[in-house]
Each structure stands twice: as structure tokens, then as C-alpha cells.
Enzyme design. Sequence first.
Site, PDB file in Angstrom:
ATOM      1  N   HIS A   1      41.585 -56.549   7.056  1.00 54.46           N
ATOM      2  CA  HIS A   1      41.440 -55.699   5.884  1.00 54.46           C
ATOM      3  C   HIS A   1      41.049 -56.546   4.680  1.00 54.46           C
ATOM      4  O   HIS A   1      41.643 -57.588   4.412  1.00 54.46           O
ATOM      5  CB  HIS A   1      42.733 -54.932   5.608  1.00 54.46           C
TER       6      HIS A   1
ATOM      7  N   LYS B   1      48.330 -43.739  -2.112  1.00 57.83           N
ATOM      8  CA  LYS B   1      47.153 -43.233  -2.837  1.00 57.83           C
ATOM      9  C   LYS B   1      47.165 -41.711  -2.887  1.00 57.83           C
ATOM     10  O   LYS B   1      46.680 -41.093  -3.835  1.00 57.83           O
ATOM     11  CB  LYS B   1      45.871 -43.729  -2.167  1.00 57.83           C
TER      12      LYS B   1
END
Length: 898
Positions: A146, A565
Site C-alpha cells: 500500500h 473514511k
Amino acid sequence: MIQAAEPVSDDHLREEVRALGTLLGEVIRAESGEALYDRIEAVRQASVAYHRHPGANGAARLEALLSDLPLDQAVGLAHGFAAFSLLANIAEDRAGKRHARDRGAAGERPDTPEGALRRLADEGRSPAEARDVLAGGLISPVLTAHPSEVRRKSVIDRLAAISDLLDHSGEMLEVTPELRRQIIILWGTRLVRASGLVVQDEIDTVTSFLERVFMRAVPDRLLDWRRRLDAPDLPAFLRIGSWVGGDRDGNPNVDAGTLRAAFATQARAALRFYLEAVHGLGAELSLSSSLAGVSPQLAALAESSGDPSPHRALEPYRKALTHIYARLAATHLALGGEPAPRAPGFVAPAYDGSEAFHADLTVLQDSLVAHHGAVFAEGPLPTLIAAVEVFGFHLATLDLRQNSDVHERVVAELLRVAGVCPDYGTLDEAGRLAVLEAELASPRPLFSPYAAYGEETLKERAILQAAAEAVARFGPHAIRTHIVSKTDAASDLLEVYLLLKEVGLFRPEDPGTCPIQAAPLFETIDDLRAARATLERLLASPAAAAVARDRGVQEVMIGYSDSNKDGSYLTSGWELNEASRGLLEVAARFGVRLQLFHGRGGAVGRGGGSSFAGVVAQPRGTVQGRIRVTEQGEVIANKYGDPDIARRNLEALTCGVLLSSLRPEGDDAFGARHGATMGRLSDASMQAYRALVYETEGFVDYFRAATPIAEIADLKIGSRPASRTASSRIEDLRAIPWVFSWSQSRIMLPGWFGFGSAVRDAGADLDELRAMARDWPFFTTLLQNMEMVMAKADMTIARRYAALVPDQALAARIHGALQAEYDLTRQTLLDITGQDELLARQPGLDRLIRLRMPYVEPLNHVQIELIRRRRAGDDDPRVRAGILLAINGIAAGLRNSG
């Protein structure tokens, strides 16, 4: 980096940071000239003075020094402060090792074996109970690609070299010519990439960590726990995983070729390590059969050797080892596709699996112990045997991951072309399950070599064929799990089993033997809330239940980043907690253990913070000796870049698992007592967060202008795009650049926003919140992480980023809302903890942050100025270079920012 309750910040650390800074300054002056050195030094002094005396005119002086910088000096200044932050990290890590060693030896830290075993003893738990937990356990850090690691591998290698030099110099830093040489090389090395990464770059980077650090640290810790618990036969509960080469969710560059390349690269690294170890043993074990006895098994192994050398005729251990070496060299060619770095003296057949290699080594070990005593129970040979137990020839267990939408489309095409179901995609969940379960009971394959299929279907089938090859070549630990992103129904998992059936891995006549388990990934708030029902329906399926029963566990991955998020830090934490409890109940009802895989990142907004505290805070019963945790981006180098730090972090993770698994019966009373309050807080936090992020007009425009999100996308820090689609919506942005952007602009929004409003709007009782903070590990850890990230935030600097927004009325409105929520959250946090200032009860961490900030903030100011120039149309490559250097330096200074 182990984040203990009291991170170290001592005079020794300050002196070491100063010495490294002085040495870097000398290098800058010699290599890049007096003018750049003078500018950097003036900015450094102004920034330090401003932090020591915030009320003076230091801010104006600092801004004056940084305004109207010549472009070359701006780039040089960014490079200098970024390099300094990297060196300061080394000094901080060294101080942390000293502190951990001292307190661990005294048994004061529960995240050390001494401290954990002492706490368990105090709670009435025996070493036998700890042995039982680990005997059936699995503790697995999983390395992912990532993109939050901004450092190049060349830079990571230089930092490792500098760290090794300092460690060898002892407690006091010694400026040697070699240290100066390495810092000159660091100064002259580009800190950011000039071109984008490809998947093979990521494979090589992760493999270098596995070979250089993990292959040494993991066997060492495994043997240490065996000694401590008097359990020589304790299974290899520590195993390392990887996603690199198998994670194709949103990354079109991952395919069958990258999966094969990942295993070939890892196999070469593992076999290189074994070849060197066997070569070293051959040099050491010169025992002669005329002077030392050997076991019949060792004699037979030596006799079967093809070693023709007369010099080793009476040296059975060496004869056996030359044979082992020759077989390893042949295995290196067979599995790695390349000849061994050092050719053997004769040709021997390759090993058909690591078990045979392990068996040969055990013959040597048993003979040595039987004839020469327990002194040979420790040393390089037992360590090598432990390494083979953990790493085999595959090195790291590779996960597969794909989005459920892809599986749905591929299965729909296979069913349509085979004439089974013309419109699978239009079926409801019950209809899909009926079709899938019927097909999973049938031995007939769907794929026809004579039919035409779309590119996506062929690509997915090819990577699963490559997975089947890997399992056949490397054994059952090569690939254990296929993770399904965006899981919202049981059919998403059964589709995976159907695709595995197409390549021979799932067999209807014996479904439990499927070597790869389909694991759901619950990421959004809605998915977490539905997780219990989804798992319940999955385990009601005969195919999935058979795999889970045979393995003994059902793995479930829970995602911290997207849930944050989606709904705020507080809501994410609570929904993850509640989902874990529900999943545990379902697994227990179906008679299998739950194995949670925590998809955490480095930043608090992505589940970051102390791994030890995070594990201990898990709901009771959800660990049970088994846990997997992602280690992403810059966290890999921070936590595992140094062998000593890697050992500490592996210890801390193991200690957390033991303490959580053996938690006292009544320890979950706080959750039951305060769950209703947390539920109200969670709902109020999500409402406040979504009102800002998803419902405020112009918020997307503010975010894209007031953070360096566009520039981060240009940073070349990963092989996958920043967004899942071409959309500019927040929903479609990946969680990593979302969090990374807010860290760079120093707002740190994902780590705290909504908490103050939640406490106010939910009408929570302050005394109850104080009791929760004092006595409930879940809430304590949540507040500590939030407090740490708020201490790194700086709303004054954030206001300067807001000045980049073209619509200043919009900027004022949204920054005002952010400032108001920050102030409210900060005061609420202080009221709950009873402190006058953030981190008042963690003075070591407070000093560390204060030590760093004067060297981070100039980078923020340089970044803002260069972003302004670039967005105004200045396309000078030096502008871009300076921005990227500043991003690099800020990330290094904040450490857990991505």
C-alpha cells in the site's frame, strides 16, 4: 516502532540528534556550499526559537526567511530537512531500543516477554496456559505494498547502514570516517523516485525486508518463546505474510506473471539464506568420525552424499552438509529459475519440498545433541531449523485479494457461456446462492477451452491457475487465503470457491481439503454492521462450512481505513469492536474459531498506533491466540527495518496476543456497561463527520486545494492509482491518499474529527467518560491514539494550506469549521483525561513530538510556497522536486502519517 506507554526522550537522544544534525550540516556545507548551509541553519534556528517562545515574533521571522526563496535553495532546504528527519528517526529508534531493553529486563513492560509473563502470573495464569495459546496460535504480520512509503529502497538501505554503524559504536555516538561516508552518500542520494514503481519493484522491496530482517528475527523470537515456556516442540506460531504480487484489487498490474514472479523472488531469497547458513555450518562442523560418535541416521545421510572429496571422507557432518548444499542449489534453480550464487561441488537432486530439507537438518541436530549434549540444542543449526519451519521454500505466505464485483462478472460469464444461468448478475442473493451451491456440489467444470471469454475472465482464471501451481510447488503455506474486498453477501465468498474449483483447488467430493479459504473483507460502516448476518449465511453453506471445519478457523478481515473514511475515527473504532463481537458469536455457534485479520495502516485514521495496545484492547475472545495484521507502507521500515526493533515488535505483538487471549473473565464488563453510551457517541460522531465531509457544499474542492492530494498522486510511491475510478468524489478516493493528504497539511482530520461534537450532541456524562477512559482498554486506547495525533496537528499551519484555495470565502468557512471542531475535541479530551495540555501524562511522547516539530514545519512552509508556484503554472522540474522532497520529509518527521 513500539509505541509504549512512555516513549523515551532523554538527554542521550537529544545529544545524538544534535550530533547527527551537526555532521549532516558539515556534509551539506562541504558538498553543496556555504550559502545553502547558512540558509538551512538560519531557518532551523528560527523554527526552534519559535517553538521555544511561541509568543515572540518568531513566526514572522521564519516566514520571512522562507518567502521568496530562490528555487535551488528551496529544493536544497527541503532536501536538508528531509534528510535530517530521517537521521533523527535513527536516533529515536536507538533511544527506544535502550529504553525497551532497560524496562524489559526489569520486567516492567507488559509488551515484553518478562513483563507479560509476570502479569499473567499475577493474574493466576500458568506458563502451561500460555503454551496452549501459542500451540494453537497464529501471529502473522502481513506486508503490503500500500503506497504510503515515500522513501526509496536506496534510501532505506542507506539508513540501515547508518543505523548498523551507530549500533556497533556502542552507547555513545562516534563520528567515524565510515559514518561520515554513509551520510555523504545519503545526502547525495535522491530521496524521491524519478519514475513510478512497478509490481516487481514492490516484490523486491518486501523480499529484501524478509531476507535481511525477518529470516533472522522470527526464528530468534520463536526459539526464545520455546525456551521461556519450556516448550521445545511449540509449533511455529509466528509466520509472515505478504500481499505483494497477489493483491489485484484495483491494481491492473497484478496478474499471473506477477504471482509467479513473487514466488520465484521469495524462493531465491529463502534459498540464498539457507545456502549461506549451510555453507557456514560446513565450515564449523569439522567433527571427525574417528574422534566423535554419530547417529546411524547421520552416518547414512553422509554415506548417501555424492561428495567425492577425500578430505571429507572421515567428516560425516561435512559430507552430509555438502550433499544438503548441492540439493539446495538444485532447488534454487528449480524454484527460483536461476543458478545458486555459489555453485556446489557436485550435482544432486533438488528437494521436493522444505519438509525433506528440514528432515535432513534434524538428522544432524539429533546426532549432535545425542553425542555431545544439550550445548548443541542452541546455536546456528537449531536457528536454521526454526527458520525452515517458519519460511519453508516460499518465504512468506502470499494472500490473494480481489474485489467482489470482479468475481461476480467472471462467474456470470462462466455460467452464461456454459449454459447454466444466462443472467446471474440480475439474480437476488437467494437465487445466486442456489446456483452457486448447486455448482459447488457438481464435479463438472464450467470453463471450456473451446469457448471465447473476455479478457477479465481469462486474467482471473490465469492467476488462480498460477496459485494452484504455487500450492503444488511450495506446499500448503504458500497461499492460505483469498480475501474478497467489498464483501456484502455470502455469495461473494462462494463465487471464490467456484473459481477455485475451476483450477482444481476446490473439489466437490472433498471440499474441506481446499487449501485456500475465502475470507470476507468488511470495510465500510454498512458492511461492518451487516458482517454478522453475512458470516452466518456463509457458514450455513456446506462448501464454506467444510473448509472452515477442516481448517478449524474461519478468517474474517476487518478494514480500519475505509470505515474511518466512511464514518469518522470514533464510529469506525466502535463499529469494528461491535462487528468483532458479533462475528465471534457466529463462529462459536458453527463450531469453528474466528481468526480476525486486522487491515490497519500506519496513521491513527487507518488503525495505526501501538500494535500491542491495539491487540490488548480487542474484545475478549476475539483473539484466541490467532491474529493477522497488515503492516503497510512506511510502517514496515519503521517497525521492521532494524533487526532489534523487529524483534521488539514481534515480542510486543506476541505479548499482546497472550494477554488478550488469557484475559480475566470479568474484563469485558466495561463494554456491557458502557455499550449504550458508546453507541450514542458513535452515531453522533458519524453524523457530524458526514455532515462536513459528504454533505458540505464545496468540501471536495476545499480538500483538493488545501491539501497536496494532487501532488501526492505524482509521488510515485505505489504501483496502483490513488483513486479507484476517474471520479473526484471522496467515496472513490483510496483511504491511503485521503489520510496522507490530511497528515501533510497538518490537520490530521481522520484521526479526531467528530469526537468533540459527539460528546456534546450525545449528552454524555463526563464522569462516565472518565471512568471509561480509566478502566476500559478499548476506550483508553482510542483516546490515547487520538491525543497523539492531535498533538501532531497544527491548525496554524493548516490555515496557510487553506490559503491555497482559490475561493477564499469557501476556505474561511470550511477551515473555520475544522478549527471549531478541533478546539471542541481538544477541550473535550482534556476534560475527560483531567489534563491541562495534550500529552501531559505522556511527557516522553510530548518531548519527542516537540523535538521533531521545529524540523518538520519549515518543510510545510516550503511545500506550501512551491505548491503555490506550481499551481500558478510554474512547470520548472525543480518545483515538482521540491514539493516531493517536502512530502518525503514531513512524512519522515511525523512517522505514522500514511
